[in-house]
Design a protein around this motif. Structure first.
Motif, PDB file in Angstrom:
ATOM      1  N   LEU A 123      47.731  45.017  45.850  1.00 21.62           N
ATOM      2  CA  LEU A 123      47.323  44.787  47.343  1.00 21.62           C
ATOM      3  C   LEU A 123      48.821  45.160  48.053  1.00 21.62           C
ATOM      4  CD1 LEU A 123      45.495  44.779  49.753  1.00 21.62           C
ATOM      5  CD2 LEU A 123      46.412  42.338  49.802  1.00 21.62           C
ATOM      6  N   ARG A 174      40.225  46.805  34.872  1.00 22.00           N
ATOM      7  CA  ARG A 174      40.545  46.820  36.884  1.00 22.00           C
ATOM      8  C   ARG A 174      41.386  45.422  36.788  1.00 22.00           C
ATOM      9  NH1 ARG A 174      35.129  48.914  37.253  1.00 22.00           N
ATOM     10  NH2 ARG A 174      35.338  47.285  39.071  1.00 22.00           N
ATOM     11  N   LEU A 225      43.366  43.417  39.691  1.00 20.90           N
ATOM     12  CA  LEU A 225      43.786  42.939  41.024  1.00 20.90           C
ATOM     13  C   LEU A 225      44.541  42.070  41.015  1.00 20.90           C
ATOM     14  CD1 LEU A 225      43.828  44.327  44.079  1.00 20.90           C
ATOM     15  CD2 LEU A 225      41.893  42.206  44.755  1.00 20.90           C
ATOM     16  N   LEU A 280      36.312  44.926  43.466  1.00 21.96           N
ATOM     17  CA  LEU A 280      37.620  46.251  43.434  1.00 21.96           C
ATOM     18  C   LEU A 280      37.822  44.985  41.834  1.00 21.96           C
ATOM     19  CD1 LEU A 280      38.075  48.563  43.666  1.00 21.96           C
ATOM     20  CD2 LEU A 280      39.598  47.634  45.435  1.00 21.96           C
ATOM     21  N   GLY A 281      38.086  44.301  41.560  1.00 31.52           N
ATOM     22  CA  GLY A 281      38.739  43.461  40.103  1.00 31.52           C
ATOM     23  C   GLY A 281      38.443  42.580  39.473  1.00 31.52           C
ATOM     24  N   LEU A 305      45.207  47.965  40.232  1.00 29.29           N
ATOM     25  CA  LEU A 305      45.909  47.861  41.920  1.00 29.29           C
ATOM     26  C   LEU A 305      46.624  46.444  41.724  1.00 29.29           C
ATOM     27  CD1 LEU A 305      42.308  48.056  40.356  1.00 29.29           C
ATOM     28  CD2 LEU A 305      42.538  49.472  41.988  1.00 29.29           C
ATOM     29  N   CYS A 336      51.900  41.828  44.563  1.00 29.14           N
ATOM     30  CA  CYS A 336      52.924  42.591  43.499  1.00 29.14           C
ATOM     31  C   CYS A 336      53.773  42.975  43.141  1.00 29.14           C
ATOM     32  CB  CYS A 336      51.784  43.803  43.199  1.00 29.14           C
ATOM     33  SG  CYS A 336      52.489  44.333  41.597  1.00 29.14           S
ATOM     34  N   LEU A 389      38.389  45.159  48.800  1.00 32.13           N
ATOM     35  CA  LEU A 389      38.887  44.620  47.808  1.00 32.13           C
ATOM     36  C   LEU A 389      37.425  43.662  47.483  1.00 32.13           C
ATOM     37  CD1 LEU A 389      42.274  42.722  48.838  1.00 32.13           C
ATOM     38  CD2 LEU A 389      41.769  44.424  47.581  1.00 32.13           C
ATOM     39  N   VAL A 418      41.443  39.131  38.645  1.00 35.77           N
ATOM     40  CA  VAL A 418      42.508  38.923  40.385  1.00 35.77           C
ATOM     41  C   VAL A 418      43.845  38.028  39.322  1.00 35.77           C
ATOM     42  CG1 VAL A 418      42.403  38.028  42.360  1.00 35.77           C
ATOM     43  CG2 VAL A 418      40.593  39.411  41.201  1.00 35.77           C
TER      44      VAL A 418
END
Length: 309
Positions: free
Chosen positions: A44, A15, A17, A78-79, A42, A21, A75, A82
């Motif tokens: 943001l 994963r 993040l 989550l990642g 993922l 982006c 968040l 990053v």
């Protein structure tokens, strides 16, 4: 019993993040294989209207706003890796030398299991004016604009955070980003407006990186980070700014821009352009090549600008 193997595939995938982006973040997602499902990316985003477009690229959008710390809580943890490409704010600042977005993000990322690595996209503007000298990463930053000072603050924040939590943090110092398929990614519109550039005796060295090569550098730094490392991400071009615009004009079949003295430029051009004309440096990219092992697809701007023609 193999508990990892028993998990659904979406939990077994790495994963990543992406915070900020935009164009480069989306290129990095393509490089990671988001659309093919190789990595779960993922992103943001503070714009609900971008959700469908991100999903169409295989990216999982997460609604949140770096200027609203409470919206970032999800968040945490989550990642596993990053990529932080979001710029500091430019207004409504309690202290114009600080980047509250980066500070708030780091606080959230520290609440649960920290990521395995973090890459921060900074700017070569932190070096300030170097009088045209070659600049390696060991040179101390001497920022000369509020924007660059906020970047120095962000760099210091991510590196201190990484040291405290034992997370490898890489800071990429990025010059002018270009690409023919990037919005505003070539000097063509400026050439069509006839915006002047400095005469040779007043001109400054400028540095560039193709957006695709930058995305590849981000991915390499994410996947094989060296602890608390700073890397200049720049191509091999060695040009002054006026020569760059002359090269582009010849490529596009447009008139070369007029040359003016620095004094005339100060009377004709907005401060946003003048700030770039007040700093001269040549970035050394040897650490990028040696440590990230990045072989540039577009070693020079001449090759990069001509690639789509």
């Amino acid at each position: 019993m193999n508990l990892i193997g028993a998990r659904p595939a979406r939990f077994r995938r790495l994963r990543v993040l992406v915070v900020g982006c935009g164009d480069v973040g989306q290129r990095a997602a393509r490089e990671l294989g988001a659309a093919q499902g190789r990595v779960r990316v993922l992103a943001l985003t503070s714009s609900p209207e971008r959700v469908a477009a991100l999903r169409g690229q295989g990216i999982t959008p997460l609604l949140g706003n770096l200027d609203q710390p409470d919206s970032l809580r999800r968040l945490a943890g989550l990642g596993q890796r990053v990529l932080h490409l979001a710029p500091p704010p430019s207004q409504d600042l309690a202290d114009w030398r600080q980047d509250p977005r980066t500070r708030g993000l780091l606080q959230v990322l520290a609440r649960r299991a920290p990521p395995w690595a973090l890459v921060y996209g900074s700017t070569s503007g932190v070096y300030g004016d170097c009088g045209g000298a070659w600049v390696a990463e060991t040179r101390a930053p001497t920022p000369q604009t509020p924007r660059a000072m906020r970047r120095v603050d962000a760099e210091a924040s991510v590196r201190a955070w990484g040291r405290a939590l034992g997370v490898p943090v890489n800071v990429l110092r990025i010059p002018g980003i270009y690409a023919p398929d990037r919005d505003g990614g070539t000097p063509q519109a400026r050439l069509q407006r006839g915006t002047p550039v400095l005469r040779p005796e007043d001109d400054v060295f400028t540095n560039h990186i193709h957006a695709d090569d930058l995305a590849r550098a981000c991915v390499r730094a994410l996947m094989a980070p060296k602890a608390q490392r700073v890397v200049n991400v720049s191509d091999d071009t060695e040009l002054k700014m006026g020569d760059y615009f002359d090269l582009a004009a010849d490529l596009y079949g447009l008139p070369r821009p007029p040359r003016v003295s620095r004094e005339s430029a100060q009377q004709q051009l907005p401060l946003s352009l003048l700030s770039f004309m007040g700093e001269s440096r040549r970035l050394s990219n040897q650490r990028m090549k040696r440590e990230l092992r990045l072989v540039l697809r577009y070693p020079t701007v001449a090759q990069g600008l001509a690639a789509s023609r």
